[in-house]
Write a protein that holds these residues in place. Structure first.
Motif, PDB file in Angstrom:
ATOM      1  N   VAL A 173     -14.998  34.189  11.655  1.00 42.50           N
ATOM      2  CA  VAL A 173     -14.628  34.957  12.838  1.00 42.50           C
ATOM      3  C   VAL A 173     -15.878  35.674  13.350  1.00 42.50           C
ATOM      4  N   PRO A 174     -16.204  35.521  14.635  1.00 41.91           N
ATOM      5  CA  PRO A 174     -17.371  36.218  15.173  1.00 41.91           C
ATOM      6  C   PRO A 174     -17.051  37.688  15.399  1.00 41.91           C
ATOM      7  N   GLY A 175     -18.094  38.463  15.584  1.00 41.08           N
ATOM      8  CA  GLY A 175     -17.912  39.881  15.887  1.00 41.08           C
ATOM      9  C   GLY A 175     -19.152  40.395  16.576  1.00 41.08           C
ATOM     10  N   GLU A 191      -6.333  24.290  13.863  1.00 40.93           N
ATOM     11  CA  GLU A 191      -7.122  23.089  14.181  1.00 40.93           C
ATOM     12  C   GLU A 191      -7.983  22.676  12.998  1.00 40.93           C
ATOM     13  N   HIS A 209     -21.768  35.551  10.963  1.00 42.41           N
ATOM     14  CA  HIS A 209     -22.741  34.945  11.878  1.00 42.41           C
ATOM     15  C   HIS A 209     -23.734  34.090  11.104  1.00 42.41           C
ATOM     16  N   GLN A 221     -17.065  26.597  11.226  1.00 40.33           N
ATOM     17  CA  GLN A 221     -16.610  26.576  12.625  1.00 40.33           C
ATOM     18  C   GLN A 221     -16.246  27.984  13.076  1.00 40.33           C
ATOM     19  N   LEU A 222     -16.578  28.326  14.287  1.00 40.84           N
ATOM     20  CA  LEU A 222     -16.144  29.603  14.835  1.00 40.84           C
ATOM     21  C   LEU A 222     -14.637  29.549  15.110  1.00 40.84           C
ATOM     22  N   THR A 231     -11.309  32.040  16.472  1.00 41.14           N
ATOM     23  CA  THR A 231     -10.992  33.319  17.109  1.00 41.14           C
ATOM     24  C   THR A 231      -9.552  33.746  16.869  1.00 41.14           C
ATOM     25  N   GLN A 257      -7.672  44.269  11.851  1.00 45.76           N
ATOM     26  CA  GLN A 257      -6.747  43.728  12.845  1.00 45.76           C
ATOM     27  C   GLN A 257      -6.751  42.201  12.866  1.00 45.76           C
ATOM     28  N   VAL A 258      -7.961  41.634  12.866  1.00 42.02           N
ATOM     29  CA  VAL A 258      -8.056  40.172  12.967  1.00 42.02           C
ATOM     30  C   VAL A 258      -7.470  39.514  11.717  1.00 42.02           C
ATOM     31  N   ASP A 289      -6.948  28.466  16.363  1.00 37.44           N
ATOM     32  CA  ASP A 289      -8.215  27.826  15.989  1.00 37.44           C
ATOM     33  C   ASP A 289      -8.193  27.431  14.503  1.00 37.44           C
ATOM     34  N   LEU A 345     -22.112  30.855  10.540  1.00 39.63           N
ATOM     35  CA  LEU A 345     -22.006  30.068  11.776  1.00 39.63           C
ATOM     36  C   LEU A 345     -23.354  29.501  12.200  1.00 39.63           C
ATOM     37  N   ARG A 346     -24.429  30.206  11.865  1.00 38.22           N
ATOM     38  CA  ARG A 346     -25.750  29.719  12.248  1.00 38.22           C
ATOM     39  C   ARG A 346     -26.264  28.634  11.309  1.00 38.22           C
TER      40      ARG A 346
END
Lengths: 430, 430
Positions: free
Chosen positions: B298-300, B330, B311, B320-321, B323, B169-170, B327, B314-315
């Motif tokens: 994209v987080p989940g 940007e 993740h 960049q996160l 959503t 979906q995302v 975003d 991102l860590r």
């Protein structure tokens, strides 16, 4: 309890008990007045009904200027009017006594047991901290110190009241694992994520550990919200509950937001598990960042409104993504190397002071050196002026000053912050 | 197509077609040899069956040293053996002709239409880029340039083959919205997230837009995987597919990983929607970061193995996160201000060169200025030495050199990078 020098004299405790009733949380001029004049003279002034003398106004005004208050905010006369509105509600000796029989008491900054991590709040440090544990065989003042959150091994686990099953699972499991590793879990006692965190921490800790700390927005005699009364009793059985509000005080919206700064300051790191785009839990995260503490946020579905606040933190602040207790422990470890480096909560002995000059600043991190360099050589300055001179945001300033102070490179006085050795009027910041 | 100066002479195209067959993707000495000697002499050398002359070894060796290859990696003789293993498979004139009838062709760095964003790959820039669009009334060489991903308005949307419904979906929705905003969506044509991204981009774009770009690991005549054949035909109907492998080449694991660098380089930003802890999609993200392009993830759910790689990014990386498509935009906008600042894909004209000296470096960003300052005044240096001198990681170096080169502040020669104006032997890097 005043038979041991670890506890401050009872008269100061009683004065601060009254002051915690008269001065609202977050009233910076109030806490500055108490620390500038001392608790008993401050209470006497409020009770006296007379205006402040020029000398007192000057003394408090200087401390307030250092803390960044505006000229208007520094005026004692209108503040005294404010604090006198509840003058009829003082006389807390009896309250201290009756609360003590129910497992409660009052910690004050003059006590050895005072959680030193609260110093990082600066002028926003609470006037006193009411506590409560389950009444038992031993006196609450003997029981409480062992249940305080360890400054370097404690984590605030917070989030929205409206949580999803996902948030409930993550909060519970993370808190459980943290507690199993001997970490105190601090939260706000609310429905939702807070409750899941308290439950997980109670589940994870063994008998020897001090797993749970709840900081309430109203008095510790009011276990709010009512639906969490049993849970809060379970917290008191093995942990402790706190409030800066005197018993009998109602939780208000203002007090909830102020309460969040205590959660942030008591813990070495703050983790937001689920938060909506506008959530009180974000204020706890921002308080933590303001005093230089690491913040973690748990990611979730981009379709979940309950994760939108966490994603907001991760996109726009230095908050770190955390997926489990191990990630959270990394946050705490990173912090332990910084702000909370002193072992066992004791500052370095006076004799450990380093010689000044080039060699004294060797080994400083970039930020600390930059802030040290920005300090005036023969006078004192304010954190906000330092922020301008060093070109670093305020949260960095506080963290660095704390570290530099521990290294005896800077000193704080009523006139502000300055380099150690050159300071005109050194005075303990405790 | 050689009746217009926008297209390189056919003889060079044929040579590069053969070279793309002989030299495996990511064979840095191969692409350096081609750029140092020129395509036709390089092909002649491979075909000749003789060893390299001292002069040729020296010329290629210097370019290879600048690019950071070890002494052993710089040796032409063993490399020639390697490239000659497929000597029987050259002669691509007929292949170019037959592919052209089926909507295909070959872009080479000497063409005006060559995607200039590939220059950021440095020595890893492909020898040539095979393309394919749906055969139609107009010639593929007329059709292709309009379908290339815009250097500043293109996003790679990538991820794991094993996706969840959430990831599907995302990916679909993000790609759809990006395409609706006129952004080309670049992906790898694979099952899972790639396919969802291609489908979303085709759904979101209107007729005038060039929504979809698929970069394959095998030849453009092989629509791999077979289950995505229809989807890849839909991509060719309105977009374009690419491969650096000559037609007939099979997709291998090595080629998939090399292909990822092209996806990263063709797009202004890369977004990873879902990725397992070890996923090929992470290699695309790392390629993007290596050349200074922004990466989004994209987080989940922290319980989803398909989000673990996101993740992880991102860590532990500057990713960049993100959503949603806003975003992502940007990210692209931030990048458009940097690496891809030149308007419309055309480098600044020669006459736009700025005067050297203080004024020429006014307005540079911190990193660019730091790298400019680290450049020797009267000689050339290598990116790795620059990295040491400037104290910045290699990816910053490449991005900054590209920007500085565009501003005519630095020049690249066979001896390395140096300040413009002082450089002993200026030479085009095209």
């Amino acid at each position: 309890m005043d038979d041991t020098p670890a506890w401050a004299p009872e008269s100061i405790r009683q004065a601060r008990a009254d002051l915690s009733r008269l001065i609202e949380p977050g009233d910076l001029l109030g806490s500055l007045t108490v620390s500038a004049l001392g608790a008993e003279p401050a209470l006497d002034l409020i009770r006296s009904g007379t205006g402040p003398s020029d000398r007192v106004q000057q003394q408090v005004g200087e401390a307030a200027e250092t803390a960044g208050l505006t000229a208007r905010q520094r005026k004692l006369a209108p503040a005294l009017e404010r604090w006198r509105t509840r003058r009829g509600q003082t006389g807390h000796r009896r309250m201290l006594d009756s609360l003590r029989r129910r497992g409660g008491g009052l910690l004050i900054p003059e006590d050895a047991a005072w959680p030193r991590q609260l110093h990082d709040l600066g002028a926003a440090q609470p006037v006193a901290l009411w506590f409560r544990v389950a009444p038992g065989e031993s006196d609450p003042y003997i029981e409480a110190p062992a249940r305080l959150p360890h400054p370097a091994r404690s984590v605030a686990v917070v989030g929205s009241r409206e949580m999803t099953d996902y948030g409930a699972q993550v909060a519970w499991e993370t808190a459980r694992q943290l507690a199993a590793h001997g970490v105190s879990v601090v939260s706000g006692g609310a429905y939702g994520i807070d409750a899941a965190a308290h439950r997980g921490s109670l589940e994870g800790a063994d008998e020897e550990q001090r797993p749970a700390v709840a900081v309430l927005a109203g008095g510790v005699d009011r276990l709010y919200p009512a639906g969490n009364e049993r849970l809060l009793h379970a917290v008191m059985d093995r942990g402790i509950i706190f409030s800066e509000m005197a018993p009998g005080s109602a939780p208000t919206r203002h007090r909830f937001l102020q309460r969040n700064r205590l959660i942030a300051a008591l813990a070495a790191a703050t983790v937001v598990v689920e938060a909506r785009w506008r959530s009180g839990a974000l204020s706890t995260a921002h308080h933590a960042m303001d005093i230089g503490r690491p913040v973690g946020a748990v990611p979730g579905s981009v379709h979940s409104a309950s994760s939108a606040g966490c994603h907001r933190l991760l996109r726009h602040t230095p908050a770190q993504l955390v997926t489990d207790a191990a990630d959270v422990m990394e946050l705490v470890a990173a912090d332990a190397a910084g702000v909370l480096a002193a072992p066992d909560g004791h500052p370095a002995p006076e004799g450990a002071s380093k010689p000044l000059g080039e060699s004294a600043t060797d080994g400083l991190g970039d930020i600390d050196r930059r802030i040290y360099d920005a300090l005036p050589v023969r006078s004192a300055t304010t954190p906000s002026r330092l922020s301008e001179v060093a070109g670093l945001p305020i949260p960095h300033i506080f963290g660095a000053l704390t570290r530099l102070e521990r290294k005896k490179l800077v000193r704080r006085t009523t006139a502000g912050w300055g380099r150690a050795g050159y300071h005109p009027a050194p005075q303990s910041s405790g």
